[in-house]
Design a protein around this motif. Structure first.
Motif, PDB file in Angstrom:
ATOM      1  N   ALA A 187       0.834  -1.210   0.000  1.00 38.81           N
ATOM      2  CA  ALA A 187       0.000   0.000   0.000  1.00 38.81           C
ATOM      3  C   ALA A 187       0.862   1.251   0.000  1.00 38.81           C
ATOM      4  O   ALA A 187       0.559   2.234  -0.684  1.00 38.81           O
ATOM      5  CB  ALA A 187      -0.923  -0.021   1.223  1.00 38.81           C
ATOM      6  N   ALA A 190       2.137   1.659  -3.461  1.00 40.47           N
ATOM      7  CA  ALA A 190       1.114   2.198  -4.357  1.00 40.47           C
ATOM      8  C   ALA A 190       0.967   3.709  -4.166  1.00 40.47           C
ATOM      9  O   ALA A 190       0.813   4.461  -5.136  1.00 40.47           O
ATOM     10  CB  ALA A 190      -0.225   1.499  -4.085  1.00 40.47           C
ATOM     11  N   ILE A 215      -8.849   0.259  -9.577  1.00 39.71           N
ATOM     12  CA  ILE A 215      -8.274  -0.660  -8.591  1.00 39.71           C
ATOM     13  C   ILE A 215      -9.281  -1.748  -8.218  1.00 39.71           C
ATOM     14  O   ILE A 215      -8.934  -2.930  -8.087  1.00 39.71           O
ATOM     15  CB  ILE A 215      -7.835   0.107  -7.326  1.00 39.71           C
ATOM     16  N   TYR A 216     -10.539  -1.345  -8.065  1.00 37.63           N
ATOM     17  CA  TYR A 216     -11.560  -2.325  -7.705  1.00 37.63           C
ATOM     18  C   TYR A 216     -11.743  -3.374  -8.797  1.00 37.63           C
ATOM     19  O   TYR A 216     -11.791  -4.581  -8.524  1.00 37.63           O
ATOM     20  CB  TYR A 216     -12.901  -1.621  -7.451  1.00 37.63           C
ATOM     21  N   GLY A 219      -8.770  -5.666  -9.018  1.00 32.96           N
ATOM     22  CA  GLY A 219      -8.745  -6.556  -7.856  1.00 32.96           C
ATOM     23  C   GLY A 219      -9.835  -7.601  -7.910  1.00 32.96           C
ATOM     24  O   GLY A 219      -9.626  -8.759  -7.524  1.00 32.96           O
ATOM     25  N   SER A 289      -3.792  -8.102 -14.102  1.00 34.29           N
ATOM     26  CA  SER A 289      -4.221  -8.565 -12.785  1.00 34.29           C
ATOM     27  C   SER A 289      -4.515 -10.058 -12.808  1.00 34.29           C
ATOM     28  O   SER A 289      -4.208 -10.793 -11.859  1.00 34.29           O
ATOM     29  CB  SER A 289      -5.468  -7.793 -12.346  1.00 34.29           C
ATOM     30  N   THR A 316      -3.069  -8.916  -4.401  1.00 33.65           N
ATOM     31  CA  THR A 316      -3.645  -7.577  -4.291  1.00 33.65           C
ATOM     32  C   THR A 316      -2.572  -6.496  -4.371  1.00 33.65           C
ATOM     33  O   THR A 316      -2.740  -5.473  -5.049  1.00 33.65           O
ATOM     34  CB  THR A 316      -4.434  -7.436  -2.979  1.00 33.65           C
ATOM     35  N   GLN A 319      -1.314  -6.335  -7.971  1.00 30.94           N
ATOM     36  CA  GLN A 319      -2.339  -5.792  -8.860  1.00 30.94           C
ATOM     37  C   GLN A 319      -2.504  -4.287  -8.670  1.00 30.94           C
ATOM     38  O   GLN A 319      -2.617  -3.542  -9.651  1.00 30.94           O
ATOM     39  CB  GLN A 319      -3.669  -6.510  -8.597  1.00 30.94           C
ATOM     40  N   ASP A 320      -2.514  -3.819  -7.439  1.00 29.71           N
ATOM     41  CA  ASP A 320      -2.706  -2.385  -7.182  1.00 29.71           C
ATOM     42  C   ASP A 320      -1.557  -1.557  -7.760  1.00 29.71           C
ATOM     43  O   ASP A 320      -1.785  -0.551  -8.444  1.00 29.71           O
ATOM     44  CB  ASP A 320      -2.814  -2.133  -5.675  1.00 29.71           C
ATOM     45  N   SER A 323      -1.508  -1.814 -11.640  1.00 26.08           N
ATOM     46  CA  SER A 323      -2.678  -1.131 -12.224  1.00 26.08           C
ATOM     47  C   SER A 323      -2.500   0.382 -12.204  1.00 26.08           C
ATOM     48  O   SER A 323      -2.819   1.064 -13.188  1.00 26.08           O
ATOM     49  CB  SER A 323      -3.945  -1.517 -11.451  1.00 26.08           C
ATOM     50  N   LEU A 324      -1.981   0.908 -11.095  1.00 27.48           N
ATOM     51  CA  LEU A 324      -1.719   2.350 -11.025  1.00 27.48           C
ATOM     52  C   LEU A 324      -0.678   2.774 -12.046  1.00 27.48           C
ATOM     53  O   LEU A 324      -0.817   3.804 -12.718  1.00 27.48           O
ATOM     54  CB  LEU A 324      -1.262   2.722  -9.610  1.00 27.48           C
TER      55      LEU A 324
END
Length: 336
Positions: A187, A190, A215-216, A219, A289, A316, A319-320, A323-324
């Protein structure tokens, strides 16, 4: 009495059922039963059994020159006249199993013949002992637990499943907290990625609105794949047979979500550049993801770790962050 044999018991008392259940070691389930030669007289055998300790007395094994030749039920032995020979009481089709057989085959051999014990012999026919009813019940209970575990899809081995659900709080924390700490580190990473694109966000604050949704979606797609992979591993399905279909599914899902989002974004924000950037980001992030969601359980399984604990947090995190990075890279290139 010359026809009777009184060897030392193979295993005195209860057999080591839990150890033998872990594999197909049928010989370790075997215990000593009374045994006699085929021409021994019933009366002599009955008298010889008294005062002897055996692992089971439900049957008498008939053995000649170390080889199994027949099986007599205790109820038949008790009812027969003294002068009858044991071979006259032998059942026609005894549940005979080899030491090389699996525990499933042992149980089936007994049930299919309506008996309560199995006779264990070596591959050359040498007599080993009998598997008593108590051990067969333990095997059935173990198989039942394993079947429930596989059907439920939570772990491949029933013992591991029970341990995971029954362990004490400290053990639960030990199994879960390290992965969640890694998630906390992720986190922070990210947040650092977003900080690197602060200038992009300052240029158009609307871009920040799409971050939670992206993000959702990434995920959620990954979570579905992790669930399928962990369930497949718990069922003993080779992961290679799942990978191609899951990769294809992830790609199609990502493209579909991107296509569906484009007209909606174009209508709401009236910017073709923004709509295209977000749509491409969704398609790419969901696809990547999905790849991460496949790789993490696969890797943990290969390392001998339980993927049920580590797959979610690790996947997670990856992926976060990715993805960002994908989102801001595409936005920086397309949105002026």
């Amino acid at each position: 009495m010359a026809h009777l044999t009184h060897p030392e018991p193979l295993i005195v008392g209860r057999p080591p059922v839990q150890d033998a259940l872990a594999g197909a070691d049928v010989a370790r389930l075997a215990v000593a039963a009374p045994r006699a030669t085929p021409d021994a007289l019933v009366g002599d055998v009955r008298r010889a059994i008294v005062g002897q300790r055996h692992g089971s007395v439900s049957h008498v094994a008939l053995v000649a020159d170390g080889r199994f030749v027949g099986l007599v039920r205790d109820v038949d032995l008790m009812a027969a006249p003294d002068e009858m020979q044991m071979q006259q009481l032998a059942i026609a089709d005894p549940p005979l199993v080899a030491t090389s057989m699996s525990r499933d085959e042992v149980v089936w051999a007994v049930l299919s013949r309506g008996e309560s014990e199995a006779v264990v012999v070596q591959d050359d026919g040498a007599y080993v002992g009998v598997v008593p009813a108590s051990s067969l019940l333990a095997v059935l209970a173990r198989e039942h637990a394993d079947d429930i575990a596989r059907i439920s899809g939570y772990l491949h081995q029933g013992d591991s499943a029970r341990a995971a659900t029954e362990e004490r709080v400290l053990r639960r924390l030990w199994h879960r907290l390290p992965w969640l700490v890694l998630g906390l580190v992720g986190a922070a990473a990210a947040a650092e990625v977003m900080g690197q694109y602060e200038a992009v966000l300052e240029r158009d604050v609307v871009l920040a609105y799409f971050v939670p949704g992206l993000i959702y979606l990434a995920g959620a797609v990954g979570a579905q794949t992790v669930t399928v992979l962990v369930r497949g591993l718990s069922l003993g399905i080779p992961i290679r047979s799942i990978v191609v279909r899951e990769l294809t599914t992830g790609l199609v899902i990502g493209l579909s979500l991107g296509v569906v989002f484009y007209p909606a974004a174009l209508t709401l924000w009236s910017s073709s550049e923004l709509a295209l950037a977000v749509s491409l980001s969704i398609a790419a992030a969901c696809t990547v993801s999905n790849i991460i969601a496949i790789g993490v359980p696969w890797g943990l399984h290969a390392l001998g770790k339980d993927p049920a604990f580590g797959s979610g947090p690790l996947a997670t995190v990856g992926q976060d962050i990715i993805s960002l990075f994908i989102y801001f890279s595409i936005v920086s290139a397309l949105v002026s």
